[in-house]
Design a protein around this motif. Structure first.
Motif, mmCIF file in Angstrom:
data_model
loop_
_atom_site.group_PDB
_atom_site.id
_atom_site.type_symbol
_atom_site.label_atom_id
_atom_site.label_comp_id
_atom_site.label_asym_id
_atom_site.label_seq_id
_atom_site.Cartn_x
_atom_site.Cartn_y
_atom_site.Cartn_z
ATOM 1 N N GLU A 51 0.890 -1.187 0.085
ATOM 2 C CA GLU A 51 -0.054 0.257 -0.020
ATOM 3 C C GLU A 51 0.853 1.099 -0.229
ATOM 4 O OE1 GLU A 51 -3.021 0.022 2.973
ATOM 5 O OE2 GLU A 51 -3.871 -2.049 2.367
ATOM 6 N N GLN A 52 1.898 1.264 0.620
ATOM 7 C CA GLN A 52 2.942 2.380 0.878
ATOM 8 C C GLN A 52 3.353 2.887 -0.679
ATOM 9 O OE1 GLN A 52 6.035 2.112 3.315
ATOM 10 N NE2 GLN A 52 6.439 4.261 3.305
ATOM 11 N N THR A 53 3.642 1.764 -1.380
ATOM 12 C CA THR A 53 4.338 1.935 -2.746
ATOM 13 C C THR A 53 3.136 2.512 -3.621
ATOM 14 O OG1 THR A 53 5.806 0.174 -2.456
ATOM 15 C CG2 THR A 53 5.514 1.060 -4.713
ATOM 16 N N ILE A 54 2.040 1.925 -3.351
ATOM 17 C CA ILE A 54 0.952 2.281 -4.254
ATOM 18 C C ILE A 54 0.576 3.787 -4.117
ATOM 19 C CG2 ILE A 54 -1.577 1.958 -5.059
ATOM 20 C CD1 ILE A 54 -1.119 -0.889 -4.625
ATOM 21 N N SER A 55 0.493 4.312 -2.775
ATOM 22 C CA SER A 55 0.219 5.582 -2.243
ATOM 23 C C SER A 55 1.328 6.467 -2.706
ATOM 24 C CB SER A 55 0.252 5.395 -0.607
ATOM 25 O OG SER A 55 0.040 6.923 -0.527
ATOM 26 N N ARG A 56 2.741 6.119 -2.736
ATOM 27 C CA ARG A 56 3.819 7.018 -3.070
ATOM 28 C C ARG A 56 3.524 7.242 -4.579
ATOM 29 N NH1 ARG A 56 5.892 11.064 -2.295
ATOM 30 N NH2 ARG A 56 8.130 11.228 -3.258
ATOM 31 N N PHE A 57 3.150 6.462 -5.548
ATOM 32 C CA PHE A 57 2.889 6.173 -6.814
ATOM 33 C C PHE A 57 1.793 7.168 -7.054
ATOM 34 C CE2 PHE A 57 0.824 4.928 -10.756
ATOM 35 C CZ PHE A 57 1.737 5.237 -11.448
ATOM 36 N N ALA A 58 0.773 7.124 -6.506
ATOM 37 C CA ALA A 58 -0.281 8.146 -6.707
ATOM 38 C C ALA A 58 0.075 9.513 -6.478
ATOM 39 C CB ALA A 58 -1.606 7.719 -5.782
ATOM 40 N N ILE A 59 0.813 9.748 -5.300
ATOM 41 C CA ILE A 59 1.255 11.221 -5.088
ATOM 42 C C ILE A 59 2.053 11.454 -6.030
ATOM 43 C CG2 ILE A 59 2.353 12.610 -3.390
ATOM 44 C CD1 ILE A 59 1.277 10.569 -1.174
ATOM 45 N N ILE A 60 3.180 10.904 -6.628
ATOM 46 C CA ILE A 60 3.876 11.139 -7.781
ATOM 47 C C ILE A 60 3.131 11.503 -9.090
ATOM 48 C CG2 ILE A 60 5.916 10.586 -9.379
ATOM 49 C CD1 ILE A 60 7.252 9.028 -6.730
ATOM 50 N N LEU A 61 2.196 10.565 -9.300
ATOM 51 C CA LEU A 61 1.339 10.971 -10.474
ATOM 52 C C LEU A 61 0.620 12.174 -10.356
ATOM 53 C CD1 LEU A 61 0.315 9.671 -13.036
ATOM 54 C CD2 LEU A 61 -1.324 8.649 -11.818
ATOM 55 N N LEU A 62 0.145 12.768 -9.045
ATOM 56 C CA LEU A 62 -0.696 13.842 -8.982
ATOM 57 C C LEU A 62 0.480 14.896 -9.187
ATOM 58 C CD1 LEU A 62 -2.838 15.803 -7.923
ATOM 59 C CD2 LEU A 62 -2.270 15.431 -5.879
ATOM 60 N N ALA A 63 1.395 14.712 -8.822
ATOM 61 C CA ALA A 63 2.577 15.653 -8.692
ATOM 62 C C ALA A 63 2.940 16.018 -10.375
ATOM 63 C CB ALA A 63 4.003 15.418 -7.801
ATOM 64 N N LEU A 64 2.917 15.037 -11.268
ATOM 65 C CA LEU A 64 3.355 15.382 -12.500
ATOM 66 C C LEU A 64 2.240 16.052 -13.149
ATOM 67 C CD1 LEU A 64 4.826 11.712 -13.243
ATOM 68 C CD2 LEU A 64 6.066 13.938 -12.967
ATOM 69 N N VAL A 65 1.006 15.819 -12.683
ATOM 70 C CA VAL A 65 -0.099 16.374 -13.279
ATOM 71 C C VAL A 65 0.141 18.002 -12.923
ATOM 72 C CG1 VAL A 65 -2.568 16.770 -13.159
ATOM 73 C CG2 VAL A 65 -1.613 14.516 -13.460
ATOM 74 N N MET A 66 0.166 18.324 -11.487
ATOM 75 C CA MET A 66 0.421 19.671 -11.099
ATOM 76 C C MET A 66 1.540 20.134 -11.781
ATOM 77 S SD MET A 66 -2.145 20.278 -8.863
ATOM 78 C CE MET A 66 -3.072 19.318 -9.929
ATOM 79 N N ALA A 67 2.632 19.805 -12.282
ATOM 80 C CA ALA A 67 3.533 20.443 -12.741
ATOM 81 C C ALA A 67 3.359 20.564 -14.018
ATOM 82 C CB ALA A 67 4.800 19.431 -12.917
ATOM 83 N N VAL A 68 2.515 19.635 -14.854
ATOM 84 C CA VAL A 68 2.020 19.970 -16.286
ATOM 85 C C VAL A 68 1.093 21.252 -16.134
ATOM 86 C CG1 VAL A 68 0.638 19.248 -18.244
ATOM 87 C CG2 VAL A 68 2.579 17.745 -17.264
ATOM 88 N N PHE A 69 0.036 21.231 -15.258
ATOM 89 C CA PHE A 69 -0.749 22.389 -14.945
ATOM 90 C C PHE A 69 0.058 23.767 -14.604
ATOM 91 C CE2 PHE A 69 -4.681 19.884 -13.469
ATOM 92 C CZ PHE A 69 -4.998 19.720 -14.280
ATOM 93 N N GLY A 70 0.947 23.781 -13.958
ATOM 94 C CA GLY A 70 2.072 24.946 -13.508
ATOM 95 C C GLY A 70 2.656 25.391 -14.895
ATOM 96 N N ILE A 71 3.202 24.530 -15.681
ATOM 97 C CA ILE A 71 3.949 24.813 -16.605
ATOM 98 C C ILE A 71 3.103 25.369 -17.678
ATOM 99 C CG2 ILE A 71 5.270 23.840 -18.842
ATOM 100 C CD1 ILE A 71 6.579 21.862 -16.648
ATOM 101 N N TYR A 72 1.731 25.066 -17.683
ATOM 102 C CA TYR A 72 0.771 25.420 -18.653
ATOM 103 C C TYR A 72 0.539 26.874 -18.522
ATOM 104 C CZ TYR A 72 -3.039 25.661 -21.908
ATOM 105 O OH TYR A 72 -4.002 26.415 -22.721
ATOM 106 N N HIS A 73 0.489 27.240 -17.183
ATOM 107 C CA HIS A 73 0.047 28.688 -16.655
ATOM 108 C C HIS A 73 1.355 29.700 -17.013
ATOM 109 C CE1 HIS A 73 -2.947 26.833 -14.358
ATOM 110 N NE2 HIS A 73 -3.330 28.070 -13.823
ATOM 111 N N PHE A 74 2.442 29.086 -17.193
ATOM 112 C CA PHE A 74 3.700 29.997 -17.838
ATOM 113 C C PHE A 74 3.682 29.930 -19.263
ATOM 114 C CE2 PHE A 74 4.534 29.291 -13.493
ATOM 115 C CZ PHE A 74 5.077 30.566 -13.201
ATOM 116 N N VAL A 75 3.392 28.783 -19.994
ATOM 117 C CA VAL A 75 3.550 28.733 -21.202
ATOM 118 C C VAL A 75 2.495 29.324 -22.017
ATOM 119 C CG1 VAL A 75 3.799 26.935 -23.408
ATOM 120 C CG2 VAL A 75 4.871 26.463 -21.265
ATOM 121 N N SER A 76 1.418 29.140 -21.574
ATOM 122 C CA SER A 76 -0.026 29.753 -22.674
ATOM 123 C C SER A 76 -0.976 30.752 -21.413
ATOM 124 C CB SER A 76 -0.821 28.519 -22.873
ATOM 125 O OG SER A 76 0.019 27.975 -23.969
ATOM 126 N N PRO A 77 -0.256 31.711 -20.770
ATOM 127 C CA PRO A 77 -0.996 32.420 -19.753
ATOM 128 C C PRO A 77 -2.305 33.165 -20.474
ATOM 129 C CG PRO A 77 0.944 33.603 -20.259
ATOM 130 C CD PRO A 77 1.130 32.242 -20.875
#
Length: 126
Positions: A3-29
């Motif tokens: 469960e700890q590995t799955i939880s960590r994977f889910a958090i990293i997946l969310l982090a990647l989504v947040m990073a893409v959202f964040g980058i999009y804010h700078f690339v296409s404001p």
């Protein structure tokens, strides 16, 4: 996988989504500036860049596993602010059915991500 590995994977997946959202804010404001509530003072793209930076910082915190609790709570607050000041008004006052549907989808998406961030914060030790 435990469960700890799955939880960590889910958090990293969310982090990647947040990073893409964040980058999009700078690339296409220009694509996001129309969503800035009219009650905020006009300061160029600043109101688009601030959430973009917040998304990137949350992603960094989640990936590095540092200040996760703080980052997750702040991310949840930011997303709930989006729900209340952008998506809900757009849903209620949208000019056509397609715009209201898109607003509802964004409202539900941000609510779900905020709920996941709260879950992360509640279960984080750092």
């Amino acid at each position: 996988m435990n469960e700890q590995t799955i939880s960590r994977f889910a958090i990293i997946l969310l982090a990647l989504v947040m990073a893409v959202f964040g980058i999009y804010h700078f690339v296409s404001p220009q694509n996001l500036i129309t969503y800035v509530p009219s009650f905020l003072p006009a300061v160029g793209n600043l109101w688009v860049y601030i959430p973009g930076a917040a998304f990137i910082l949350a992603a960094v915190a989640f990936i590095t596993n540092k200040k996760v609790k703080l980052a997750a709570y702040l991310l949840a607050i930011l997303l709930f602010i989006f729900v209340l000041t952008i998506h809900l008004p757009n849903f209620l006052n949208g000019s056509n059915i397609e715009y209201r549907q898109l607003s509802l989808i964004n409202l539900l998406k941000d609510t779900a991500i905020a709920a996941f961030a709260l879950h992360i914060a509640a279960n984080s030790s750092n």
